[in-house]
Write a protein that holds these residues in place. Structure first.
Motif, PDB file in Angstrom:
ATOM      1  N   ALA A 120       0.684  -1.249  -0.074  1.00  0.00           N
ATOM      2  CA  ALA A 120      -0.140   0.177   0.168  1.00  0.00           C
ATOM      3  C   ALA A 120       0.967   1.295   0.008  1.00  0.00           C
ATOM      4  N   LEU A 121       0.466   2.368  -0.720  1.00  0.00           N
ATOM      5  CA  LEU A 121       1.016   3.528  -0.600  1.00  0.00           C
ATOM      6  C   LEU A 121      -0.023   4.351   0.074  1.00  0.00           C
ATOM      7  N   THR A 122       0.691   5.436   0.783  1.00  0.00           N
ATOM      8  CA  THR A 122      -0.049   6.345   1.670  1.00  0.00           C
ATOM      9  C   THR A 122       0.409   7.828   1.142  1.00  0.00           C
ATOM     10  N   VAL A 135      -0.269  -0.391  -4.261  1.00  0.00           N
ATOM     11  CA  VAL A 135       1.397  -0.007  -5.089  1.00  0.00           C
ATOM     12  C   VAL A 135       1.338   0.028  -6.558  1.00  0.00           C
ATOM     13  N   GLN A 136       0.485  -1.148  -7.062  1.00  0.00           N
ATOM     14  CA  GLN A 136       0.373  -1.242  -8.521  1.00  0.00           C
ATOM     15  C   GLN A 136      -0.930  -0.716  -8.798  1.00  0.00           C
ATOM     16  N   THR A 137      -0.866   0.530  -9.501  1.00  0.00           N
ATOM     17  CA  THR A 137      -2.108   0.946 -10.372  1.00  0.00           C
ATOM     18  C   THR A 137      -2.986   0.342 -11.076  1.00  0.00           C
ATOM     19  N   PRO A 138      -4.162   0.062 -10.879  1.00  0.00           N
ATOM     20  CA  PRO A 138      -4.966  -1.242 -11.502  1.00  0.00           C
ATOM     21  C   PRO A 138      -4.786  -0.808 -13.151  1.00  0.00           C
ATOM     22  N   PRO A 139      -4.362  -1.796 -13.794  1.00  0.00           N
ATOM     23  CA  PRO A 139      -4.134  -1.861 -15.271  1.00  0.00           C
ATOM     24  C   PRO A 139      -5.400  -1.434 -16.162  1.00  0.00           C
ATOM     25  N   THR A 140      -6.541  -1.464 -15.407  1.00  0.00           N
ATOM     26  CA  THR A 140      -7.622  -0.813 -16.233  1.00  0.00           C
ATOM     27  C   THR A 140      -7.736   0.771 -16.064  1.00  0.00           C
ATOM     28  N   ASN A 141      -6.840   1.008 -15.116  1.00  0.00           N
ATOM     29  CA  ASN A 141      -7.113   2.492 -15.157  1.00  0.00           C
ATOM     30  C   ASN A 141      -6.254   3.317 -16.609  1.00  0.00           C
ATOM     31  N   GLY A 155       1.493   8.336 -18.286  1.00  0.00           N
ATOM     32  CA  GLY A 155       1.421   8.059 -16.966  1.00  0.00           C
ATOM     33  C   GLY A 155       0.057   7.539 -16.900  1.00  0.00           C
ATOM     34  N   ARG A 156      -0.218   6.616 -15.687  1.00  0.00           N
ATOM     35  CA  ARG A 156      -1.109   5.705 -15.639  1.00  0.00           C
ATOM     36  C   ARG A 156      -2.234   6.357 -14.463  1.00  0.00           C
ATOM     37  N   ASP A 157      -3.195   7.021 -14.692  1.00  0.00           N
ATOM     38  CA  ASP A 157      -4.228   7.465 -13.953  1.00  0.00           C
ATOM     39  C   ASP A 157      -4.417   6.748 -12.540  1.00  0.00           C
ATOM     40  N   CYS A 158      -4.014   7.549 -11.448  1.00  0.00           N
ATOM     41  CA  CYS A 158      -4.217   6.605 -10.294  1.00  0.00           C
ATOM     42  C   CYS A 158      -5.658   6.499  -9.478  1.00  0.00           C
ATOM     43  N   GLY A 159      -6.471   7.180 -10.326  1.00  0.00           N
ATOM     44  CA  GLY A 159      -7.973   7.061 -10.058  1.00  0.00           C
ATOM     45  C   GLY A 159      -8.721   8.155  -9.564  1.00  0.00           C
ATOM     46  N   VAL A 178      -0.890  10.822 -11.533  1.00  0.00           N
ATOM     47  CA  VAL A 178      -0.578   9.755 -12.472  1.00  0.00           C
ATOM     48  C   VAL A 178       0.858   9.017 -12.086  1.00  0.00           C
ATOM     49  N   HIS A 179       1.043   7.740 -12.382  1.00  0.00           N
ATOM     50  CA  HIS A 179       2.136   7.106 -11.970  1.00  0.00           C
ATOM     51  C   HIS A 179       2.936   6.696 -13.612  1.00  0.00           C
TER      52      HIS A 179
END
Length: 338
Positions: A120-122, A135-141, A155-159, A178-179
């Motif tokens: 988990a990231l905080t 930790v792993q941004t969902p691949p569906t994002n 960057g993958r959107d963190c939601g 984004v990540h």
């Protein structure tokens, strides 16, 4: 012994010697071949090592412009420092147009921290409820196109939860987090500054994977200021102690731990340095004004640095490895292999 083997031994000048003798000769031949291959793969060898300092502090800044994380050791990769899932400038706040947002526009970003525990990231900030993210941004994002200093990068959107948390804390306009993921194409600093090599690369860092600053240089600056500043004002990755004032300006090649580093250029400074890392308030004055009084570049380098003062040096790693607090810092003297 077969005819073919006898002929081969004769060609090597071994004739019909006992097996132990020609096995020893063959082993020596393999050693010689191995040495030759090593020399070909590594055309230069290290000359005399001169210790110039010691690693005093190591910092990773997971989110660009947010708080740094002090670590006791870190992997040094082509894209910067890494400790577990924390990687330097691998998260980025963007606006609705995909442009990067830093403490230049939103000074209170320096009050946000990102830490990693397990999977988990905080995200944390004072007077704000913590936000937990995987930790792993969902691949569906969605993967979005971002712009960092004019260069496009993914960057993958963190939601939505992350976007709402950052937006609520900054209270100015809608933002998203984004990540950068390892399979994404990194930015090439060579496209901004031709002093970098085409192979050098970065994720969301301004220009270089590593920034080095000496404690002596920081102390010298503070001796000129009424209100002292911290290393955090300048966001270095590696702080070196035990060296002279601005010694880092002349270090062309360093060895720290098992990592060789090459200096590329100085770091030119902007108003971000005037943001107090403890309050998130930007003065727009110090320490920038004082730096401008004595740390401007030589006129011959104005095409590279303009009128910005210089403080700290950008380095790139020549090989991956590990750097630890307390490591000796060696200046590499080079000589050509014979």
């Amino acid at each position: 012994m077969g005819a073919a083997v006898s002929q081969a031994l004769a060609a090597l000048g071994l004739g019909a010697q006992p097996p132990a003798a020609w096995l020893a000769a063959a082993a020596l031949g393999l050693v010689a071949l191995g040495t030759l291959a090593w020399r070909r793969a590594r055309p230069r060898r290290r000359g005399r090592l001169q210790q110039v300092g010691t690693v005093q502090q190591l910092y990773i800044y997971p989110v660009k412009s947010c708080k740094g994380v002090a670590v006791s050791e870190a992997e040094c990769t082509a894209l910067g420092l890494r400790r577990g899932h924390l990687r330097d400038r691998f998260w980025l706040v963007i606006n609705e147009k995909g442009n990067m947002v830093t403490a230049r526009q939103e000074p209170r970003l320096v009050l946000i921290s990102l830490i990693c525990e397990g999977d988990a990231l905080t995200l944390s900030a004072a007077y704000t409820k913590d936000l937990l993210l995987p930790v792993q941004t969902p691949p569906t994002n969605a993967v979005v196109k971002c712009r960092v200093h004019g260069l496009e990068v993914q960057g993958r959107d963190c939601g939505e939860a992350a976007a709402e948390w950052v937006t609520s804390f900054l209270k100015s306009q809608p933002y998203r987090l984004v990540h950068f993921e390892p399979h994404m194409r990194p930015r090439k600093p060579h496209q901004m500054f031709d002093v970098f090599r085409p192979k050098d690369q970065i994720a969301y860092s301004d220009a270089s994977p590593l920034l080095i600053l000496s404690q002596a240089s920081l102390a010298d600056l503070n001796s000129r200021l009424e209100k002292k500043v911290k290393a955090a004002n300048f966001r270095p990755n590696i702080v070196i102690s035990g060296c002279g004032v601005y010694a880092e300006d002349s270090w062309n090649e360093l060895l720290i731990g098992d990592v060789e580093l090459r200096r590329v250029m100085a770091c030119s400074r902007c108003i971000l340095t005037t943001v107090d890392p403890d309050t998130g308030v930007m003065s727009r004055k110090e320490p920038l004004d004082t730096l401008k009084s004595y740390r401007l570049c030589d006129p011959s380098e104005q095409n590279l640095y303009g009128k910005s003062p210089l403080f700290g040096q950008y380095f790139v790693p020549e090989n991956p490895g590990t750097i630890k607090v307390g490591d000796a810092v060696y200046l590499l003297g080079r000589e050509k292999a014979s």
